[in-house]
Scaffold this motif. Structure first.
Motif, PDB file in Angstrom:
ATOM      1  N   ASP A   1     -19.523  -1.461   3.972  1.00 27.82           N
ATOM      2  CA  ASP A   1     -18.251  -0.919   4.468  1.00 27.82           C
ATOM      3  C   ASP A   1     -18.317  -0.818   5.986  1.00 27.82           C
ATOM      4  O   ASP A   1     -19.004   0.040   6.537  1.00 27.82           O
ATOM      5  CB  ASP A   1     -17.993   0.452   3.846  1.00 27.82           C
ATOM      6  CG  ASP A   1     -16.600   0.988   4.150  1.00 27.82           C
ATOM      7  OD1 ASP A   1     -15.929   0.442   5.050  1.00 27.82           O
ATOM      8  OD2 ASP A   1     -16.177   1.950   3.474  1.00 27.82           O
ATOM      9  N   MET A   2     -17.585  -1.705   6.666  1.00 28.32           N
ATOM     10  CA  MET A   2     -17.551  -1.718   8.124  1.00 28.32           C
ATOM     11  C   MET A   2     -16.129  -1.458   8.612  1.00 28.32           C
ATOM     12  O   MET A   2     -15.699  -1.992   9.630  1.00 28.32           O
ATOM     13  CB  MET A   2     -18.078  -3.064   8.650  1.00 28.32           C
ATOM     14  CG  MET A   2     -18.450  -3.055  10.137  1.00 28.32           C
ATOM     15  SD  MET A   2     -19.108  -4.652  10.699  1.00 28.32           S
ATOM     16  CE  MET A   2     -17.652  -5.703  10.542  1.00 28.32           C
ATOM     17  N   ARG A   3     -15.403  -0.611   7.895  1.00 25.65           N
ATOM     18  CA  ARG A   3     -14.034  -0.318   8.298  1.00 25.65           C
ATOM     19  C   ARG A   3     -13.971   0.616   9.504  1.00 25.65           C
ATOM     20  O   ARG A   3     -12.921   0.755  10.118  1.00 25.65           O
ATOM     21  CB  ARG A   3     -13.256   0.269   7.118  1.00 25.65           C
ATOM     22  CG  ARG A   3     -12.924  -0.768   6.046  1.00 25.65           C
ATOM     23  CD  ARG A   3     -12.254  -0.170   4.849  1.00 25.65           C
ATOM     24  NE  ARG A   3     -13.187   0.594   4.027  1.00 25.65           N
ATOM     25  CZ  ARG A   3     -12.877   1.184   2.886  1.00 25.65           C
ATOM     26  NH1 ARG A   3     -11.631   1.109   2.427  1.00 25.65           N
ATOM     27  NH2 ARG A   3     -13.774   1.841   2.192  1.00 25.65           N
ATOM     28  N   SER A   4     -15.091   1.226   9.841  1.00 20.88           N
ATOM     29  CA  SER A   4     -15.170   2.040  11.046  1.00 20.88           C
ATOM     30  C   SER A   4     -16.254   1.478  11.957  1.00 20.88           C
ATOM     31  O   SER A   4     -17.307   1.037  11.480  1.00 20.88           O
ATOM     32  CB  SER A   4     -15.491   3.498  10.704  1.00 20.88           C
ATOM     33  OG  SER A   4     -15.700   4.258  11.885  1.00 20.88           O
ATOM     34  N   VAL A   5     -15.994   1.464  13.264  1.00 18.91           N
ATOM     35  CA  VAL A   5     -17.002   1.031  14.226  1.00 18.91           C
ATOM     36  C   VAL A   5     -17.531   2.224  15.015  1.00 18.91           C
ATOM     37  O   VAL A   5     -18.179   2.049  16.043  1.00 18.91           O
ATOM     38  CB  VAL A   5     -16.424  -0.033  15.179  1.00 18.91           C
ATOM     39  CG1 VAL A   5     -16.165  -1.326  14.431  1.00 18.91           C
ATOM     40  CG2 VAL A   5     -15.148   0.457  15.862  1.00 18.91           C
TER      41      VAL A   5
ATOM     42  N   GLY B   1     -14.000  -4.384   8.223  1.00 14.35           N
ATOM     43  CA  GLY B   1     -13.468  -4.412   6.879  1.00 14.35           C
ATOM     44  C   GLY B   1     -14.508  -4.044   5.847  1.00 14.35           C
ATOM     45  O   GLY B   1     -15.607  -3.579   6.161  1.00 14.35           O
ATOM     46  N   TYR B   2     -14.140  -4.279   4.604  1.00 15.76           N
ATOM     47  CA  TYR B   2     -14.999  -4.008   3.447  1.00 15.76           C
ATOM     48  C   TYR B   2     -15.331  -5.351   2.816  1.00 15.76           C
ATOM     49  O   TYR B   2     -14.435  -6.135   2.496  1.00 15.76           O
ATOM     50  CB  TYR B   2     -14.267  -3.114   2.458  1.00 15.76           C
ATOM     51  CG  TYR B   2     -15.065  -2.741   1.239  1.00 15.76           C
ATOM     52  CD1 TYR B   2     -15.894  -1.622   1.242  1.00 15.76           C
ATOM     53  CD2 TYR B   2     -14.976  -3.492   0.071  1.00 15.76           C
ATOM     54  CE1 TYR B   2     -16.619  -1.276   0.111  1.00 15.76           C
ATOM     55  CE2 TYR B   2     -15.702  -3.156  -1.050  1.00 15.76           C
ATOM     56  CZ  TYR B   2     -16.516  -2.058  -1.024  1.00 15.76           C
ATOM     57  OH  TYR B   2     -17.241  -1.714  -2.143  1.00 15.76           O
ATOM     58  N   TYR B   3     -16.628  -5.627   2.613  1.00 12.99           N
ATOM     59  CA  TYR B   3     -17.076  -6.958   2.219  1.00 12.99           C
ATOM     60  C   TYR B   3     -17.866  -6.928   0.922  1.00 12.99           C
ATOM     61  O   TYR B   3     -18.665  -6.020   0.685  1.00 12.99           O
ATOM     62  CB  TYR B   3     -17.954  -7.567   3.312  1.00 12.99           C
ATOM     63  CG  TYR B   3     -17.199  -8.008   4.542  1.00 12.99           C
ATOM     64  CD1 TYR B   3     -16.805  -9.333   4.707  1.00 12.99           C
ATOM     65  CD2 TYR B   3     -16.874  -7.102   5.551  1.00 12.99           C
ATOM     66  CE1 TYR B   3     -16.116  -9.746   5.848  1.00 12.99           C
ATOM     67  CE2 TYR B   3     -16.185  -7.509   6.681  1.00 12.99           C
ATOM     68  CZ  TYR B   3     -15.808  -8.831   6.820  1.00 12.99           C
ATOM     69  OH  TYR B   3     -15.118  -9.240   7.941  1.00 12.99           O
ATOM     70  N   ASN B   4     -17.649  -7.957   0.107  1.00 10.45           N
ATOM     71  CA  ASN B   4     -18.501  -8.284  -1.039  1.00 10.45           C
ATOM     72  C   ASN B   4     -19.239  -9.576  -0.725  1.00 10.45           C
ATOM     73  O   ASN B   4     -18.705 -10.452  -0.030  1.00 10.45           O
ATOM     74  CB  ASN B   4     -17.661  -8.495  -2.297  1.00 10.45           C
ATOM     75  CG  ASN B   4     -17.381  -7.204  -3.050  1.00 10.45           C
ATOM     76  OD1 ASN B   4     -16.880  -7.226  -4.172  1.00 10.45           O
ATOM     77  ND2 ASN B   4     -17.669  -6.064  -2.438  1.00 10.45           N
TER      78      ASN B   4
END
Length: 446
Positions: free
Chosen positions: A271-275, A385-388
């Motif tokens: 989860d990289m929706r926040s930096v 964003g959020y990644y799979n």
């Protein structure tokens, strides 16, 4: 157990479309060519989902349903096209470019057909992309482009080609338009074997063709079975095992895994929706660098481990900025480092794999093995964003091996869709129909 999703059951008319000549090598192994080191070097047009420039990032092609989950809908629409197909992508750099798009009608094998533009379009087949915005409050400059795909008059396969000045392609995406012409029943099968029933998922199905006058249905109907909307490992050239003329139904039930897929495991995620704060799966975050630096938590193989149940998005990704909310133009890019522990090198090159790589083996996502640390590492530029994703091993032929590091469990939740094409052998130029159906089986986890 399995969740069956049929967003697109197609019976696509190609009777009036003879086979074309492929521009690329038809014998090239899917998902593995060109070799990663040359991924962006060759600008030859490919009739597949492909990105031709390293400056093109975060491509999304979906059906605009107006719902929050619309970006997960594959670009497959009925002939009415009441809900259009939308293409979005970023172009890195400080300036915008003049980009145009066109549609190419293709036959069932994704080779260009002989139809003229006026036969499937009501307008000139060149569309200038005028909807673009600059990234705001970002360290990596980019422009975000968006276009709505124009309506077409015929069902079938289409390739959307976006080109820069001089007609050089920058990206291509496969689109499908269908008509309702058959009824499809789909259900979970059981692999006829020993250990395979615990590691594979079999999909049995039938096609009822009451509305069509088929002379030789086993030859005139062609189907394609996909897992999680992937093209690289799709099952093709499936022939019916039973032709029930009296009931006007084709049954597809196999015994040698022709319609079975390795179930793999639920997708890994971060989860990289926040930096500004570290999300799930992130071990380090440095917001002061340009681009920002993100290091994911070290991971290990899951092969040989028990099945672990958790919700995933079947290999997809979601762009979002927790700081500003608008992932389209407020989402920034970061250098993301992947870490995979391995006691010894794998029997082939190792890649990060999923929708973030267009389901292809890309050079940027190839990992390097460090013998002393016994670890694979690699860095790629990704948008907030959020990644799979999976870790896969590239092979010389066929789809990459996602079982080597991920394992395979029959309980894994995957999505399956079935594409049904019709092509009569009569020479008459008759373009017929397609169908869309609801799943007859919708078994969730228990």
């Amino acid at each position: 157990m399995l969740r069956y999703s049929l967003p697109a059951l197609l019976l696509l008319a190609t009777a009036c479309v003879p086979l074309g000549t492929p521009i690329t090598d038809p014998n090239a192994p899917r998902g593995s060519q060109p070799r990663p080191a040359e991924y962006y070097a060759d600008k030859t047009l490919r009739y597949e989902d492909y990105t031709y420039s390293p400056d093109v990032r975060s491509v999304q092609c979906y059906v605009a349903t107006g719902q929050n989950t619309e970006i997960f809908q594959p670009p497959v629409v009925p002939i009415s096209q009441q809900q259009p197909i939308v293409l979005e992508f970023d172009l890195l750099g400080n300036g915008s470019q003049r980009l145009t798009a066109k549609l190419v009608h293709c036959d069932v094998d994704w080779k260009p057909s002989v139809l003229t533009d006026l036969q499937f379009l009501s307008e000139i087949n060149e569309f200038l992309i005028t909807d673009y915005r600059t990234g705001v409050n970002v360290k990596v400059p980019y422009y975000h482009y968006r276009m709505q795909v124009p309506r077409v008059k015929l069902s079938g396969n289409y390739l959307l080609v976006v080109s820069s000045g001089g007609g050089v392609p920058v990206l291509t995406r496969r689109l499908l338009v269908y008509e309702n012409g058959v009824e499809v029943g789909i259900r979970q099968g059981i692999p006829v074997a020993g250990q395979e029933r615990y590691t594979m998922q079999q999909v049995d199905f039938s096609i009822s063709y009451n509305g069509l006058n088929l002379v030789n249905p086993s030859q005139e109907v062609k189907v394609m079975l996909r897992q999680n909307f992937r093209w690289d490992n799709a099952k093709t050239n499936l022939r019916p095992t039973f032709v029930r003329d009296a009931e006007r139904r084709l049954d597809y039930q196999y015994f040698n895994f022709e319609n079975a897929f390795p179930a793999s495991s639920e997708f890994r995620y971060f989860d990289m929706r926040s930096v500004r704060t570290m999300g799930a799966g992130i071990a380090q975050l440095d917001p002061t660098t340009s681009p920002r630096t993100v290091v994911l938590s070290p991971e290990a193989t899951r092969n040989g481990q028990s099945y672990t149940q958790f919700d995933d998005i079947n290999g997809q990704r979601l762009f979002e900025s927790r700081e500003y909310g608008d992932g389209d133009t407020n989402g920034d890019y970061a250098n993301v480092t992947f870490q995979l522990r391995a006691a010894q090198p794998a029997p082939g090159p190792v890649y990060v794999f999923g929708a973030l790589t267009d389901w292809k083996l890309q050079d940027e996502f190839k990992l390097t093995y460090n013998t002393e640390q016994q670890q694979y590492t690699g860095t790629a530029l990704l948008k907030q964003g959020y990644y799979n994703y999976y870790y896969v091993v590239g092979k010389s032929t066929g789809a990459p091996d996602d079982v080597y590091f991920e394992g395979s469990h029959q309980e894994t939740e995957n999505q399956y869709d079935l594409l049904v094409y019709y092509r009569p052998r009569a020479p008459a130029p008759t373009c017929l129909s397609a169908t869309r159906a609801s799943p007859s089986t919708a078994a969730g986890r228990r």
